[in-house]
Design an enzyme around this catalytic site. Sequence first.
Site, mmCIF file in Angstrom:
data_model
loop_
_atom_site.group_PDB
_atom_site.id
_atom_site.type_symbol
_atom_site.label_atom_id
_atom_site.label_comp_id
_atom_site.label_asym_id
_atom_site.label_seq_id
_atom_site.Cartn_x
_atom_site.Cartn_y
_atom_site.Cartn_z
ATOM 1 C CG HIS A 87 -19.974 -17.545 24.574
ATOM 2 N ND1 HIS A 87 -19.575 -18.831 24.308
ATOM 3 C CD2 HIS A 87 -21.212 -17.428 24.024
ATOM 4 C CE1 HIS A 87 -20.509 -19.465 23.607
ATOM 5 N NE2 HIS A 87 -21.518 -18.636 23.424
ATOM 6 C CG HIS A 110 24.323 18.113 33.210
ATOM 7 N ND1 HIS A 110 24.901 17.035 33.831
ATOM 8 C CD2 HIS A 110 25.319 19.045 33.126
ATOM 9 C CE1 HIS A 110 26.162 17.299 34.123
ATOM 10 N NE2 HIS A 110 26.434 18.524 33.710
ATOM 11 C CG HIS A 139 -20.791 33.128 4.318
ATOM 12 N ND1 HIS A 139 -19.835 32.688 3.433
ATOM 13 C CD2 HIS A 139 -21.343 34.226 3.739
ATOM 14 C CE1 HIS A 139 -19.809 33.486 2.384
ATOM 15 N NE2 HIS A 139 -20.708 34.421 2.551
#
Length: 1526
Positions: free
Chosen positions: A603, A241, A1370
């Site tokens: 606060h 299943h 590069h």
Amino acid sequence: MLIQILILITFLFYYPFSLFAANNPTYNVQTYGAKSNGKSDCTNAFLSAWAAACDATQPATIYVPPGRFLLRNAYFTGNLCKNTDITFRIDGTLVAPSDYNAIGNTGSWLKFERVTGVSIYGGTLDGQGTNLWACKNSGRSCPKGVTSLAFYNSNNIIMSGMYSVNSQMFHILIDGCNNVKLQSMKISAPGDSPNTDGIHVQQSSGVAVMNSNIATGDDCISIGPGTSNLWIQNLACGPGHGISIGSLGWDLEEAGVQNVTVKTATFSGTQNGVRVKTWARPSNGFVKDVTFQHIVMVNVHNPIIIDQNYCPDSHNSCPNQESGVRISGITYEDVHGTSATQVAVKFDCSKANPCNGITLDEINLTFKDKPAIASCANAGGTADAITNTYNILDMGAKPDGKTDSTSSLSKAWSTACGSKNPSTIYVPQGRFLLKNLHFKGPCNNKAITFRIDGTLVAPADYNALGNAGNWLLFERADGVSIHGGTLDAQGVGLWGCKKSGNNCPSGATTLGISKSKNVEISGLRSVNSEMFHIVINGCQNVKLQGVKVSAYEKSPNTDGIHVQLSMGVTILNSKISTGDDCVSIGPGTTNLWIENVSCGPGHGISIGSLGKDFEELGVENVTVKRVRFRNTQNGLRIKTWGRPSKGFVKGVHFQNAIMTNVQNPIVIDQNYCPNNNNCPGQVSGVKISDVTYQDIEGTSATEVAVKFDCSKTNPCHGIRLENVNLSYKNKPARSTCSNAAGTTSVHFCLAAASAYNVVNFGARGDGRSDSTQAFLRTWKAACSSATPAAVSVPRGTFLVRSITFNGPCRNRILFQITGTIVAPDNYNSVGNYEYWILFYKVSRLSIVGGTIDAKGSKLWSCRRNKFNQCPFGARSISFEGCSDVVVNGLTSYNSQRMHIAIHKSINIKIQNLKIIAPSGSPNTDGIHIESSRGITITKSTIKTGDDCISIGPGAMNVWMEQIGCGPGHGISIGSLGNSFNEEGVQNVTVANSVFTKTQNGVRIKSWAKPSGGYARNLMFRNLIMKNVGNPIIIDQNYCPDNSCPHQSSGVRVSQVTFKSIKGTSSTQAAMTFRCSSSNPCFGIKLQDIKLTYINTQRRPTVSYCENAGGSSTGGVSPRSCFTFPFPLMKIQHPQMSSILFLHYLLSIFYIAQGALTYNVLKFGAKPDGITDATQPFLKAWISACTAMEASTIYVPKGRYLLRAVEFRGPCKNPIKVQIDGTLIAPIDYWALGNSGYWILFIQVNRLSVIGGSIDAKGAGFWACRKSGKNCPVGARSITFNWVNDAQISGLTSINSQLMHLVINSCNNVRVSNVKIIAPDLSPNTDGIHVQSSTRVTITNTLIKTGDDCISIGPGTNNLWMERIQCGPGHGVSIGSLGRSYNEKGVQNVTLINSVFSGSDNGLRIKTWARPSTGFVTNINYRNIVMKNVENPIIIDQNYCPNNEACPNESSGIKINQVTYENIQGTSATQVAMAFDCSPTNPCSGIKLKDIKLTYLKSKKAQSFCNNIGGTDSLYTKIKNALKINS
């Protein structure tokens, strides 16, 4: 050679197996009476073998030989089991009775309960369930059936290679377990056998199921409530299943399922594929954070399904009800194959609790060769769908900040809200003036996204909004997302009006979200709200992350985020600076999660004010985690009005908070009554309970850091303080409590139900009067209390003789010491006892603060003269047979012997301890642990005359961290082995500690005597040595007074790791491994050790080895002295010595050859470079991939022509591809050019590619592209897609058409000793490209090519590069990034110890100049040499080749935390450092340290900066232009 190996194998097997494991007992079940005939009942024999193994003091094996063994119910319990390392080696078959009634109603056939460290290898379990299934199918009355193998409430379990067949019901059950691994399992039962789930998991964490095959009549794997951190990989399922999460939601109070991964699975002919299933009935369960990835479906009914209306046979318990299970965060990725039903994707979710956060990515399912369809009900998420985009500029909006754009945005909302497709409202850069605007739903679609790149501004005249209530209000707007942007309410004028006392409007909330579901707000910035910044009111499932709120610290009522009447709100990764509460939490708030928030000024985070109204909803299930408060008025506050109310606060957890100069770090205030209006003389009716403060530390701006001022009529209860460490002016802060009750492990008040002050029982704090009996009377009263009790020792000095505090007690006890407890001056008064202060069989005890002084100096003096008659001496404080004890903040002076001793105790936590005695005081160990487990020692300082901490026999699961040791003898495991029948030591960690002028650092010490003891699984890491003798030492030749000559230690030392240990040694031998000749040490691991010798001759440190074997990685100084992975020296048994050596040679042979080898020549490959070898290579791959054991594909010397080839997994075993030849591509580049790849490995795990060369012959392709002719797209030479645990070593790649080596969507890949070569003008021939991958390592590699040496794409995480030679090329480039809007980021990248020569760039980060949500963070470049490199250091965020698709835009990529350290050499360009960052997302956290770059040898190099912020330090030899552009 083969004959010689066979002779060696035969020789080895002729010797008894006990030679190899002489000290690890094996219990053969036949010895206990088991018969292998399949008929005789063997149950008692198996249980007897289990009992013997349990009683063993060392690892034990229960052996089941070949044959069939009949077992009835066998229950293996661990309650009395001493052994935590028991192995079942099963070569036979265990069979259940054929009569199902014999066991059918007993629940389990084979059951393990409360066991630890059990491993089961091999064997078959035959449940003989066929007859029971037939009974059930007939409709007769039958027993329910049993699970074949069940583990309950167990830890550290392994099952490997087992076969379970025909179980009556479930085959394997894992229930209430942790850390369970199932691998190479095979489970089979007919497809119609009822309820024969393969593996069922519930109420368990850390379960892994791997490389298994399940064919059965129900779920292959079913996942029940309470499952978390489940990993399933390489699974074949069918028939059955499928894999099912559920059924869930049967019970109302049910644990959820979370963090489940199913990866690389194949489903064949199953009823379902991946399923989530819940009952249609009320429940508070959930399913979240589930990933299904790389799934193949073959003719599967319901491949993807969520079913929340499960009610089989119209079950009378669920008609007309809806599932309460909440499903969210489910991802389906790369799911493909065939469906047996036309509807392949079905989401049938609960109306009351719709699914949300469902993600579908790369789903390709067909039905009868056509695309399958999907069905959805009450499901929300993302998938490939058409999204409409509405730019407010197109609706008439003006980005000038002056023109009213309210109607334009309103029109965009109306259009998006009316569309049935997902929609995006885009606010580009600029300032857009808006008046109050109401975005009202419900809409036709639930996927409207606001993408804000600009700023929305309110009118400067506060009267325009001031009484409107909200500036921007979303109401009934389900599924709205707001990403990015700034909201500027321009509240400064209104604040000034209020401060002046003039008549002013009340002010408007900036952003209100009302009565909405599934809302997400990310990356938003709100500044200067008139009142609240963001309000969440009456909402469900709202997520705020990356939010930034700022307002002046004295701005009135400008709360950052206010939440009320809402559930499922999450606030993450946000920063709030304002004039009122950072976050305020109002009535009706449930399931609120706040994490990683920075607060201040403001606060604090406040629950309340609550209780203003009598009929008021409560607040529950609030978590605040990993928060930081700086200069706030409060930290963590609960505030209620002092008036009657039905409200409540419960289930609140404050965890991991740091306070910096906070006025009221922890406060409960139930007497809130501003201006004394409407509440004088009344008390709060709000009931506060179950509030936890854990790991709260930092500094208080007031002396009282913890204040509980609770209601008189409704006192607070269930308050827990754990590891709270707050100081005021460098001293412990104080606390005050009124009407509060709970528990504490620290020195803060909590009004326990009963308090007992020793003074009230006759104790005197004068230091002279004997208070022993008074202490005992106090203890007796507290111990007998039915409620939690506190023993208080106030300020003063209390004289106490030898005393025992006996348990067990009826409840928790806090032993609060404010004063000092002293021993008598006459050492004989306590010196003849073993202890001074003894806690015996006491549980749930906290000892907090205070000082004990044993006055041991006179006894030490007595003992220095060997002719004196002196008592033995007493331990200062001892715990015998105790459990769940916390010792916090205690100081112990001058013990006669050990300061603290822990014996036969469980779960002891010691923190913030100080132990002090002179370095010459004898035997004054700081802490001694023996026959105990679960011991934690942290944040403590120990200065004494013996071991700072000593660990004796029977100690396990000991954690020591942040210890300051010295003077003293270091931390020592031992002495061990003084007795023959001695318990071992295991699972010990010493971390993050400092040793100063100690005799030893970390030591393992055993007597040179026979013993059955051991020391294993020991970890020493992150330690600093300061002038320490013997920083690392194992000494197995301990024999004081020469009482053990000519013997060797029987203690077995193994699996010991020394990692990241640095500092100075006062002895030249910084590492000494002097191990036993009869039981050599093995499995010693050294990693990142750097110890130097303090001496005037500058001699180096050395290491010494005797009978020790191990390995070293990273830098190890002094060099390791290990010769082999295991020792081969001085083995007393003559046969043992020969066998070990031959075993070593044999292991080398197996490593070299592999268990199975597939030579491509045998499959038809020709090494002539002309004959196409593609098919022979594929045949060799298939054979290796499907083999059941580790395999090698061998490519001998020669040249092999390959076309585009795909090596696809998953495979059943590890595979090594050993290349001694060269693989070449066709000369005709068209043969590969449009395939995208040449050699592709996909979905393969545990892969090694070793040696050889690959030649892609790319020159023709490059020439074609250069000519401008019509050319193919080109192919990458070798690509790894979705590959895990791979190694590429010794490979040479030349002349690729495009990239040489690509690593995509991979995990744990190591690249080493690779060479990549192509001409410097060859286009796009990147050397190595990494993207969407994690834990990639590239070392010792040479790259010469025409593009990036290494390019790093989106989604790369934890990349390590070391010893790279780059150039021409590069450079090493992160990017290009940001081409797509929704793009993953790059993080945790390191490049060290590398050289760049003549490259176009050095270290580059490159992003497109386009909007994007991507990022780059935590990048480290260190120890880099540049040789004539253009742009040695460059960040380019304006990449826009050919000015296409990005003119007039800026990059959305956020770059931060990039470090450049020790970068030196020459630049070929005068600008050696260029930082061109995004104007909308400036770079931040850039750090430069020790940069020295020159231009043309003599000229100074320069730097260029734009939109960047950072720091430079030390020797940055460039004109540095770091600045912050706001």
